[in-house]
Design a protein around this motif. Structure first.
Motif, PDB file in Angstrom:
ATOM      1  N   ASP A   1       0.835  -1.205   0.000  1.00 45.74           N
ATOM      2  CA  ASP A   1       0.000   0.000   0.000  1.00 45.74           C
ATOM      3  C   ASP A   1       0.868   1.253   0.000  1.00 45.74           C
ATOM      4  O   ASP A   1       0.408   2.322  -0.414  1.00 45.74           O
ATOM      5  N   TRP A   2       2.086   1.132   0.465  1.00 46.44           N
ATOM      6  CA  TRP A   2       3.043   2.248   0.435  1.00 46.44           C
ATOM      7  C   TRP A   2       3.168   2.837  -0.958  1.00 46.44           C
ATOM      8  O   TRP A   2       3.354   4.049  -1.115  1.00 46.44           O
ATOM      9  N   ASP A   3       3.077   2.000  -1.978  1.00 49.80           N
ATOM     10  CA  ASP A   3       3.261   2.445  -3.361  1.00 49.80           C
ATOM     11  C   ASP A   3       2.283   3.562  -3.724  1.00 49.80           C
ATOM     12  O   ASP A   3       2.643   4.511  -4.426  1.00 49.80           O
ATOM     13  N   VAL A   4       1.038   3.440  -3.258  1.00 50.42           N
ATOM     14  CA  VAL A   4       0.025   4.460  -3.547  1.00 50.42           C
ATOM     15  C   VAL A   4       0.402   5.779  -2.907  1.00 50.42           C
ATOM     16  O   VAL A   4       0.357   6.838  -3.537  1.00 50.42           O
ATOM     17  N   PHE A   5       0.816   5.742  -1.638  1.00 48.35           N
ATOM     18  CA  PHE A   5       1.167   6.967  -0.920  1.00 48.35           C
ATOM     19  C   PHE A   5       2.386   7.647  -1.549  1.00 48.35           C
ATOM     20  O   PHE A   5       2.455   8.876  -1.629  1.00 48.35           O
ATOM     21  N   ALA A   6       3.365   6.832  -1.973  1.00 48.63           N
ATOM     22  CA  ALA A   6       4.620   7.378  -2.468  1.00 48.63           C
ATOM     23  C   ALA A   6       4.479   8.020  -3.847  1.00 48.63           C
ATOM     24  O   ALA A   6       5.123   9.030  -4.149  1.00 48.63           O
ATOM     25  N   ILE A   7       3.627   7.439  -4.705  1.00 52.98           N
ATOM     26  CA  ILE A   7       3.484   7.920  -6.073  1.00 52.98           C
ATOM     27  C   ILE A   7       2.542   9.109  -6.171  1.00 52.98           C
ATOM     28  O   ILE A   7       2.792  10.070  -6.906  1.00 52.98           O
ATOM     29  N   PHE A   8       1.452   9.077  -5.423  1.00 55.49           N
ATOM     30  CA  PHE A   8       0.376  10.073  -5.554  1.00 55.49           C
ATOM     31  C   PHE A   8       0.871  11.522  -5.540  1.00 55.49           C
ATOM     32  O   PHE A   8       0.521  12.308  -6.432  1.00 55.49           O
ATOM     33  N   PRO A   9       1.676  11.945  -4.565  1.00 61.06           N
ATOM     34  CA  PRO A   9       2.045  13.368  -4.508  1.00 61.06           C
ATOM     35  C   PRO A   9       2.874  13.849  -5.692  1.00 61.06           C
ATOM     36  O   PRO A   9       2.940  15.052  -5.956  1.00 61.06           O
ATOM     37  N   HIS A  10       3.502  12.925  -6.411  1.00 62.47           N
ATOM     38  CA  HIS A  10       4.415  13.313  -7.487  1.00 62.47           C
ATOM     39  C   HIS A  10       3.790  13.232  -8.879  1.00 62.47           C
ATOM     40  O   HIS A  10       4.420  13.613  -9.863  1.00 62.47           O
ATOM     41  N   ALA A  11       2.568  12.750  -8.967  1.00 58.44           N
ATOM     42  CA  ALA A  11       1.916  12.575 -10.268  1.00 58.44           C
ATOM     43  C   ALA A  11       1.069  13.786 -10.666  1.00 58.44           C
ATOM     44  O   ALA A  11       0.392  13.755 -11.692  1.00 58.44           O
ATOM     45  N   VAL A  12       1.090  14.840  -9.863  1.00 61.19           N
ATOM     46  CA  VAL A  12       0.368  16.095 -10.080  1.00 61.19           C
ATOM     47  C   VAL A  12      -1.146  15.858  -9.982  1.00 61.19           C
ATOM     48  O   VAL A  12      -1.797  16.291  -9.047  1.00 61.19           O
ATOM     49  N   ARG A  13      -1.725  15.205 -10.976  1.00 59.82           N
ATOM     50  CA  ARG A  13      -3.144  14.851 -10.917  1.00 59.82           C
ATOM     51  C   ARG A  13      -3.281  13.414 -11.401  1.00 59.82           C
ATOM     52  O   ARG A  13      -3.568  13.157 -12.573  1.00 59.82           O
ATOM     53  N   PRO A  14      -3.082  12.473 -10.501  1.00 58.61           N
ATOM     54  CA  PRO A  14      -3.107  11.064 -10.916  1.00 58.61           C
ATOM     55  C   PRO A  14      -4.514  10.525 -11.069  1.00 58.61           C
ATOM     56  O   PRO A  14      -5.441  10.924 -10.355  1.00 58.61           O
ATOM     57  N   ALA A  15      -4.686   9.621 -12.008  1.00 57.89           N
ATOM     58  CA  ALA A  15      -5.927   8.861 -12.156  1.00 57.89           C
ATOM     59  C   ALA A  15      -5.546   7.388 -12.022  1.00 57.89           C
ATOM     60  O   ALA A  15      -5.050   6.781 -12.978  1.00 57.89           O
ATOM     61  N   TYR A  16      -5.738   6.839 -10.833  1.00 51.45           N
ATOM     62  CA  TYR A  16      -5.375   5.449 -10.569  1.00 51.45           C
ATOM     63  C   TYR A  16      -6.400   4.503 -11.198  1.00 51.45           C
ATOM     64  O   TYR A  16      -7.604   4.743 -11.133  1.00 51.45           O
ATOM     65  N   ILE A  17      -5.911   3.427 -11.770  1.00 60.34           N
ATOM     66  CA  ILE A  17      -6.788   2.369 -12.248  1.00 60.34           C
ATOM     67  C   ILE A  17      -6.958   1.378 -11.108  1.00 60.34           C
ATOM     68  O   ILE A  17      -5.980   0.798 -10.617  1.00 60.34           O
ATOM     69  N   VAL A  18      -8.202   1.215 -10.642  1.00 64.04           N
ATOM     70  CA  VAL A  18      -8.470   0.387  -9.460  1.00 64.04           C
ATOM     71  C   VAL A  18      -9.560  -0.627  -9.775  1.00 64.04           C
ATOM     72  O   VAL A  18     -10.359  -0.450 -10.696  1.00 64.04           O
ATOM     73  N   LYS A  19      -9.602  -1.678  -8.996  1.00 61.70           N
ATOM     74  CA  LYS A  19     -10.618  -2.707  -9.215  1.00 61.70           C
ATOM     75  C   LYS A  19     -11.994  -2.188  -8.803  1.00 61.70           C
ATOM     76  O   LYS A  19     -12.135  -1.409  -7.866  1.00 61.70           O
ATOM     77  N   LYS A  20     -13.003  -2.662  -9.504  1.00 55.37           N
ATOM     78  CA  LYS A  20     -14.370  -2.176  -9.336  1.00 55.37           C
ATOM     79  C   LYS A  20     -14.879  -2.328  -7.906  1.00 55.37           C
ATOM     80  O   LYS A  20     -15.629  -1.488  -7.410  1.00 55.37           O
TER      81      LYS A  20
END
Length: 268
Positions: free
Chosen positions: A84-103
């Motif tokens: 889950d760390w991966d989500v926290f670490a990437i989010f702030p640096h992607a400016v406006r991220p759109a994550y692909i997540v399971k339904k």
């Protein structure tokens, strides 16, 4: 071991409690006002505060490098997924991220409403290839809103040095959107693994790698992506092992480490 288990339990209590509160606030805002700047700022706070909690409570430090490799404009960020760390670490640096997540995640009250207001793209994995057209429609809409698509190409969290299993959906997305893809390698699973009750101290690292240009044949692109992510992730993991780990190594991980260490000699 006992002390670290207590530290981990305290982190989980704080993490889950904070996540619930933030999801309720952002989800309620989303129902009332849709996408808002307040929602985005709260999401950034959630990510950064979780990293602070991980360091202060569980002893997991964070290092993110290679940010200069993120191109301006639209792109896909394709990351290894171990924690889950991966989500926290990437989010702030992607400016406006759109994550692909399971339904399934998008159907959780408040959490799903919040995720949708934060540009998350849902995919129904039960439909297999039939889910791709709807995912593409949402991805195009997200890019048009100025988002950077964030995807975990293997679709789920993997144990460190486990055999790679890249899904073809990333190649379909790459060909459809016609934008560069930034690979992201990491070693976070060494410290906070999938379904792990204990979180181990150490330096979790993520490295943004040089982008893969648009326009390659799907098979060539997929091979380049896999090679970039796996080679660098392995190097980050082996580097962390060489520097010393506080966690015990199980048989599978010990064997995988030994295999990776011997691979260059065998290749030579």
């Amino acid at each position: 071991m006992i002390i670290q288990a207590i530290r981990s339990a305290l982190f989980y209590v704080l993490f889950i409690g904070q996540t619930f509160v933030v999801a309720v606030v952002i989800g309620t805002l989303a129902l009332v006002a849709g996408r808002t700047r307040i929602g985005w700022e709260l999401a950034k706070y959630w990510c950064r505060s979780n990293l602070v909690l991980l360091r202060a409570v569980a002893g997991v430090r964070t290092q993110v490098s290679g940010l200069e490799n993120i191109p301006p404009g639209g792109c896909i960020i394709a990351a290894k997924h171990q924690s889950d760390w991966d989500v926290f670490a990437i989010f702030p640096h992607a400016v406006r991220p759109a994550y692909i997540v399971k339904k399934e995640l998008m159907r959780i009250p408040f959490f799903g409403w919040a995720a949708r207001s934060l540009d998350c793209i849902e995919v129904d994995r039960r439909k297999g290839a039939h889910a791709i057209p709807e995912m593409m429609r949402q991805a195009h809409a997200a890019v048009e809103r100025g988002c950077r698509i964030v995807i975990f190409p293997e679709g789920t969290r993997k144990a460190p040095l486990a055999p790679a299993d890249y899904k073809y959906g990333i190649a379909r997305l790459y060909g459809e959107l016609k934008v560069p893809v930034v690979p992201v390698a990491l070693n976070s699973g060494l410290f906070w693994g999938r379904n792990s009750a204990v979180i181990w101290p150490g330096l979790a690292q993520a490295q943004f790698l040089p982008p893969i240009e648009a326009g390659l044949a799907p098979d060539i692109f997929l091979e380049r992506l896999k090679s970039a992510i796996e080679t660098t992730s392995d190097a980050l993991i082996l580097g962390a092992v060489e520097n010393g780990l506080s966690r015990p190594l199980d048989g599978r991980l010990s064997a995988a480490i030994s295999s990776r260490r011997q691979a260059p000699k065998t290749a030579a």
